[in-house]
Scaffold this active site. Structure first.
Site, PDB file in Angstrom:
ATOM      1  N   ASP A 233      31.555  32.841  51.312  1.00 43.73           N
ATOM      2  CA  ASP A 233      32.329  33.792  51.876  1.00 43.73           C
ATOM      3  C   ASP A 233      31.839  33.891  53.388  1.00 43.73           C
ATOM      4  O   ASP A 233      32.623  33.642  54.376  1.00 43.73           O
ATOM      5  CB  ASP A 233      32.123  35.374  51.629  1.00 43.73           C
ATOM      6  CG  ASP A 233      32.888  35.681  50.263  1.00 43.73           C
ATOM      7  OD1 ASP A 233      33.732  34.691  49.877  1.00 43.73           O
ATOM      8  OD2 ASP A 233      32.725  36.689  49.700  1.00 43.73           O
TER       9      ASP A 233
ATOM     10  N   ARG B 222      20.253  47.651  54.701  1.00 45.57           N
ATOM     11  CA  ARG B 222      21.254  47.463  55.668  1.00 45.57           C
ATOM     12  C   ARG B 222      20.737  48.037  57.041  1.00 45.57           C
ATOM     13  O   ARG B 222      21.140  47.345  58.070  1.00 45.57           O
ATOM     14  CB  ARG B 222      22.505  48.133  55.256  1.00 45.57           C
ATOM     15  CG  ARG B 222      23.090  47.522  54.009  1.00 45.57           C
ATOM     16  CD  ARG B 222      23.176  46.066  53.889  1.00 45.57           C
ATOM     17  NE  ARG B 222      23.787  45.538  52.980  1.00 45.57           N
ATOM     18  CZ  ARG B 222      23.372  44.486  51.973  1.00 45.57           C
ATOM     19  NH1 ARG B 222      22.068  44.360  51.869  1.00 45.57           N
ATOM     20  NH2 ARG B 222      24.254  43.950  50.838  1.00 45.57           N
TER      21      ARG B 222
ATOM     22  N   ASP C 220      28.645  48.487  51.201  1.00 48.40           N
ATOM     23  CA  ASP C 220      27.984  47.755  52.183  1.00 48.40           C
ATOM     24  C   ASP C 220      28.645  47.839  53.165  1.00 48.40           C
ATOM     25  O   ASP C 220      28.384  47.807  54.318  1.00 48.40           O
ATOM     26  CB  ASP C 220      27.663  46.580  51.582  1.00 48.40           C
ATOM     27  CG  ASP C 220      26.457  46.446  50.438  1.00 48.40           C
ATOM     28  OD1 ASP C 220      25.329  47.174  50.813  1.00 48.40           O
ATOM     29  OD2 ASP C 220      26.401  45.856  49.855  1.00 48.40           O
TER      30      ASP C 220
ATOM     31  N   SER D 266      27.337  39.365  40.692  1.00 46.20           N
ATOM     32  CA  SER D 266      27.278  39.622  42.031  1.00 46.20           C
ATOM     33  C   SER D 266      25.881  40.122  42.177  1.00 46.20           C
ATOM     34  O   SER D 266      25.588  41.182  41.766  1.00 46.20           O
ATOM     35  CB  SER D 266      28.371  40.387  42.525  1.00 46.20           C
ATOM     36  OG  SER D 266      27.935  41.057  43.876  1.00 46.20           O
TER      37      SER D 266
HETATM   38  N1  ARG Z   1      25.621  49.696  44.246  1.00 47.89           N
HETATM   39  C1  ARG Z   1      24.438  49.081  45.093  1.00 47.89           C
HETATM   40  C2  ARG Z   1      24.575  49.946  46.604  1.00 47.89           C
HETATM   41  O1  ARG Z   1      25.533  50.138  46.933  1.00 47.89           O
HETATM   42  C3  ARG Z   1      24.405  47.895  45.184  1.00 47.89           C
HETATM   43  C4  ARG Z   1      25.206  47.152  46.112  1.00 47.89           C
HETATM   44  C5  ARG Z   1      24.990  45.655  45.943  1.00 47.89           C
HETATM   45  N2  ARG Z   1      25.541  44.876  46.907  1.00 47.89           N
HETATM   46  C6  ARG Z   1      25.877  43.619  46.915  1.00 47.89           C
HETATM   47  N3  ARG Z   1      26.903  43.022  47.861  1.00 47.89           N
HETATM   48  N4  ARG Z   1      26.089  43.111  45.375  1.00 47.89           N
HETATM   49  O2  ARG Z   1      23.518  50.013  47.325  1.00 47.89           O
END
Ligand code: ARG
Length: 441
Positions: free
Chosen positions: A26, A107, A136, A188
């Site tokens: 991506d 982040r 995210d 993922s």
């Molecule tokens: N659900 C979790 C969070 O929002 C994990 C996110 C994982 N991110 C990803 N891009 N796979 O913090």
């Protein structure tokens, strides 16, 4: 999809964009895509301890070969551990009381560096490769904006036409870039030294048990060693500083506990989570060190802090986790919670012994020079210093409001209207049925 149809015609120069680059398909396709939108692309790749990006310099070079005019490889591991993980331990940070926030904690550190690169490069925007359904995207947007409200935040993956892997590969080829295609993971994954998040694929049905290949940092509890592992974690003012008496950096300490706890099958989480965008998702996490450290820290706090402080802190811990989960790391409420936690941690110094055994972590001992546990007050044996004679007076006054309330209820019962026939009768005590009251008014 015909790759040539995806090329847009916009070439008006728009300035520089800093792309949060992972090396994956991506964000690789985003390089030509953003160029085609008129941006000059500068990339930044972070190391946060994720195994897939151990060689961030090589990933940075790949970005340059795909057309980035500058490419930053930034090792954020120490900062992530010393800032985000230390704060998270003081806050016992768990979203929905279960998830120790691994992606959410990374982040703010990533965004801080992206904004720094943007300033250094004179960029007008920051771009990320997040989808439109996750948390995210919210974190990138809010955290970058909190640090520089003037920067544009671009999330092209939310709306672009490249909805399949093949269309992304074709798009790159049409723009003269050959992407080396790696085997697609069935999940993922987002990972860093604080843990590993596993989503999608077969896990999207909450009835499906996570297959063995979903787990990487933890062994299955049934295959864990038959002998338990005892580990002593030392804290100074709320911060873990040593394991089994050996002082080490936060990065080394977290790495060590990931191995010890994960090797004993401890650290798996399988939950239904409420995302910011309103949907429920099935999330699996492996966070052996995070769960062990928070458990140990809570145990030490229970010994060192008064009950009312613990109760107030628990409420704020919930608020803190919600803020961090929601991309509000840089926010007044989160700062205020941190200030409260900081004022509580001065005496949270001592040792916690944890037994790791076949998927469990059990606190088997706590000690502290600031312990509020007083043997003389607590003992039922010789040496009791507790003044039992004070107990009766305490109860008389502590229970007084409730006693008055009970008395008034009895008095009022006589005046209550009869219950309608179709409703069950509410049975109140009456002056005849109640034991005679000795209300102190
Ligand atoms: N659900 C979790 C969070 O929002 C994990 C996110 C994982 N991110 C990803 N891009 N796979 O913090």
């Amino acid at each position: 999809m015909n790759a040539t149809n995806t090329a847009t015609t916009s070439t008006a120069p728009k300035g520089k964009v800093v792309l949060a680059y992972s090396g994956g398909l991506d964000t690789s396709a985003l390089i030509p895509y953003l160029e085609n939108q008129g941006y000059e692309v500068v990339t930044a790749i972070a190391s946060l301890g994720q195994p897939g990006s151990s060689d961030i310099d090589a990933i940075a070079e790949k970005a340059t070969s795909l057309g980035a005019t500058a490419s930053y490889a930034i090792d954020m591991r120490e900062e992530f551990c010393d800032v985000a993980c230390v704060d998270a331990i003081a806050a016992n940070g768990m979203y929905e009381n279960k998830y120790p926030l691994l992606s959410a904690l990374s982040r703010p550190i990533i965004c801080k560096h992206l904004v720094e690169v943007a300033h250094k490069e004179g960029a007008v925007a920051i771009a990320h490769g997040c989808t439109g359904k996750g948390n995210d995207q919210v974190r990138f947007e809010l955290e970058c904006k909190a640090l520089d409200p003037e920067l544009d935040i671009l999330g092209p993956v939310r709306t672009w036409e490249l909805t399949t892997r093949n269309s992304e590969i074709e798009y790159c080829a049409a723009h003269g870039i050959e992407i080396e295609v790696t085997k697609k993971s069935p999940y993922s994954i987002d990972e860093n030294v604080w843990g590993r998040a596993i989503e999608c694929g077969i896990l999207e049905n909450p009835w499906n048990e996570p297959p063995a290949d979903a787990w990487v940092m933890t062994v299955d509890a049934t295959e864990a060693p038959d002998e338990p592992t005892d580990v002593v974690i030392s804290f100074e003012a709320g911060k873990p500083v040593a394991v089994d008496g050996t002082k080490m950096s936060m990065l080394a300490l977290i790495t060590k506990l990931n191995k010890l706890a994960g090797g004993n099958g401890y650290g798996r989480i399988d939950m239904i989570e409420d995302r910011l965008v309103g949907l429920k998702s099935r999330e699996c996490y492996e966070q052996p060190a995070a769960l062990t450290l928070i458990k140990a820290h809570k145990a030490l706090e229970s010994l060192c802090l008064p009950g009312d402080v613990l109760a107030s802190k628990l409420k704020l811990e919930h608020d803190w986790a919600k803020q961090v989960y929601s991309g509000l790391w840089y926010s007044p409420l989160k700062d205020a919670c941190d200030a409260f936690f900081a004022s509580t941690q001065a005496t949270v110094t001592g040792d916690v012994r944890i037994r790791l055994y076949k998927g469990s972590a059990t606190v088997t001992g706590i000690k502290s020079e600031h312990s509020m546990y007083d043997f003389g007050l607590a003992t039922y044996d010789e040496g009791d210093t507790f003044d039992r004679s004070a107990a009766k007076g305490f109860m008389d006054l502590f229970g007084l409001p409730n006693k008055v309330w009970a008395q008034r209820k009895i008095e009022a019962a006589a005046d209550m209207p009869a219950a309608p026939e179709d409703k069950p009768e509410v049975v109140y005590a009456t002056e005849e049925t109640a034991v005679e009251q000795d209300v102190l008014v």
